[in-house]
Design an enzyme around this catalytic site. Sequence first.
Site, PDB file in Angstrom:
ATOM      1  CE1 TYR A   1      -4.275  -1.026  -0.489  1.00 55.89           C
ATOM      2  CE2 TYR A   1      -3.422  -2.926   0.679  1.00 55.89           C
ATOM      3  CZ  TYR A   1      -4.394  -2.340  -0.118  1.00 55.89           C
ATOM      4  OH  TYR A   1      -5.456  -3.086  -0.558  1.00 55.89           O
TER       5      TYR A   1
ATOM      6  CG  HIS B   1      -4.822  -2.298   3.992  1.00 52.91           C
ATOM      7  ND1 HIS B   1      -5.651  -3.099   3.255  1.00 52.91           N
ATOM      8  CD2 HIS B   1      -5.102  -1.028   3.612  1.00 52.91           C
ATOM      9  CE1 HIS B   1      -6.400  -2.347   2.449  1.00 52.91           C
ATOM     10  NE2 HIS B   1      -6.091  -1.095   2.665  1.00 52.91           N
TER      11      HIS B   1
END
Length: 758
Positions: free
Chosen positions: A287, A440
């Site tokens: 990410y 996440h």
Amino acid sequence: MKKLNKITALAFLVITFLSCFEEKESASAVASNSESETTQEHPKLILTAQGVKNIRAQLGSIPIFDKTLEKVKAEVDAEIVAGIEVPIPKDYSGGYTHSRHKQNWFILQKAGVLYQILDDEKYAKYVKDMLMQYEALYKTLPLHPKTRSYARGKLFWQCLNDSNWLVYVSQAYDCIYNYLSEEERNTLETNLFRPFADHISIGSPQFYQRVHNHSTWGNAAVGMIGLVMNDEELIDRALYGIKDLKLDANKKDDDGGFLNKDGKAGFLANIEEPFSPDGYYNEGPYYQRYAMYPFLVFAEGLHNVKPELKIFEYKDGVLLKSINALLNLSDADGDFFPLNDGQKGMSYYNGSLVTAVDISYHYGNQDPGLLSIAKEQNQVLLDDSGLAVALGIKNGKEKPFNKKSINLSDGPKGAQGGVGILRNKDIELVFKYASQGSSHGHYDKLSYSLYENGEEVIQDYGLARFVNIEQKGGGNYLKENKTWAKQTIAHNTVTQNEVSHYGGKYDIGSQHHPELQYYNFDNEDIQVVSAKENNAYPGTEMLRTMALLSDNDFEKPFMLDIMKVTSKKANQYDFPYYYFGQVIQTNFEYKTPETLKPLGPRNGYQHLFVESMANAKNENSKFTWMNNQKFYTLTTLTNNKDELLFTRIGANDPEFNLRRDPGLLLRRKNTKNTIFVSVIETHGSYSPITESAVNSKSNMSELKVVYNSEDYTAIKLTHVNGKVQLFITVNRETSKEKKHNLKIDNKNYEWSGSYYFE
């Protein structure tokens, strides 16, 4: 008289017109002066007016830039021939309308750049015509018909993708700004761009008003179109978030995150909070790679239009530092380590990293190592930074980008754990002792993965998702991401009583993090990192020390792993090794059941088939396997009550959403305090051509704990030739200056620092 009145009236109109004209000229002059002070000519975001002049002067003499330009031109020309298509939105990720609008945002940005560099009006006309079609469509659109997202867009099923579109399209608009008439600009800004920015931000605060990679895209989208339009309100909203907004701070979205309770939001907060001083991004490299594009292109736009902000100096230059950190979070092939939610195979060949490398080189210290990566990427940005890289390569300035052992702190102040990457020749050990990592994050404190020359030896599973493959859950996260990939048992660390760390609860995990004990990379042959975790299980402390060690008796460096567990009560501990390849040999006898059954009912255990079972009979259990014509051996400390289970991922997975990967699990029951000690060797090779195996057996004869206290743990390693080595790790007072004296088997050992090895 009437005629005179008409003449008088006409004269009045002429005078009024001239007066207005003079006022307009005066206003234009003021605006011009103001704009020149703040670099307001177009293009000005990523590609600048001066950059266009410099590029045109060099065209034909900068091979990597010329090659990129040729490729982009061919792509855009083909789209122009095919014609414009702006369909009514209806699909999830991977569906036709989603993919078409996604393709459009890329093509619009590229066509705008081609207009500036080639000075060919057909590209400006193409961009204008498509934008006008979007203007006509957008003002008719309700929210996207797919309702799954916590923040629905209009062109796309989620605001995140709407933001992607505006980040790219703002660049296209900047490139053709002067090509458009004032009336055309007013139409686009009034009916398309301003409503678009408002929907992303004011209309979707649960998306926008957060510290998260989603919000970063939203901030950049609003800010970049604000820079093009010279709209200070939008720029301010992008930098600092929405002011005076009342939100339900405890409302949880389906991405697992929360609205920011302390009011931190906006682009600057998204730099301040997720990045550590070392440049590590708390959501992980997958990410970070995704977020680096909006971080860097908006920063570049701010640098060009509002240099007074000194954005590349913000938080001690962390944006540029983060690029170096991200490049170091990749294996020998350039693939990012799949920490937290991460798709395997994502690498620095991705377009976001082309942006990162070029911008880092242009605005950083022009590190020649970045040029070698740019050369491997074989493309550059068609802008000012891409030109700088192309000229650097042309002039032969590149040098290898050498990745060495590195410790990256986590947390805004670097005090929330981190990631240690140990590198010794072709072996890479990734030790994760980081914080939860936002929504996440995985529940895998003190976990690790092991690589040899870019190939996984002991794997981290990564995410459970088929990104942008519509047939698999619309290309989005699958339920197995929560039921398997995020659970502790899916990782190479200790699971206690079949319950994940922090109970698998995001709000609990976000309050805690492991703590670094020490790391030491001073000796190339002895790379060590140690960390502890006190909150994963109430009443239990885990202390893990990992090392890559070189010795002449071993063909390659080997991994030493010491996991010390101290608890207030007896527990069951499961300690897995997720390997790849074929079982070659064990020193324990295992039995294969007639029927495969799951290992347990929940917390990831429901997804593990038990393929065989064994009781450990030796103080050391050994397991050799082969993968990609190379041999690997695990030697691990066991007792006669330990169980060894060969497992296979895939139970309770009727839609085959999970990979069927193997594992070996060491189970220790009814134990209070314990220690897991392992060595993993990589050795030898097999040739299917000559049908010969070389060095296929382990060189480690025995592991033994010879001392274990609150202060020290000492491991004796005996080689097959009889050579004995001793590794001592300091468990408490770990400073490099601290002197230690320890007596083991009537022998005194004296040293300074956090470990001893001979």
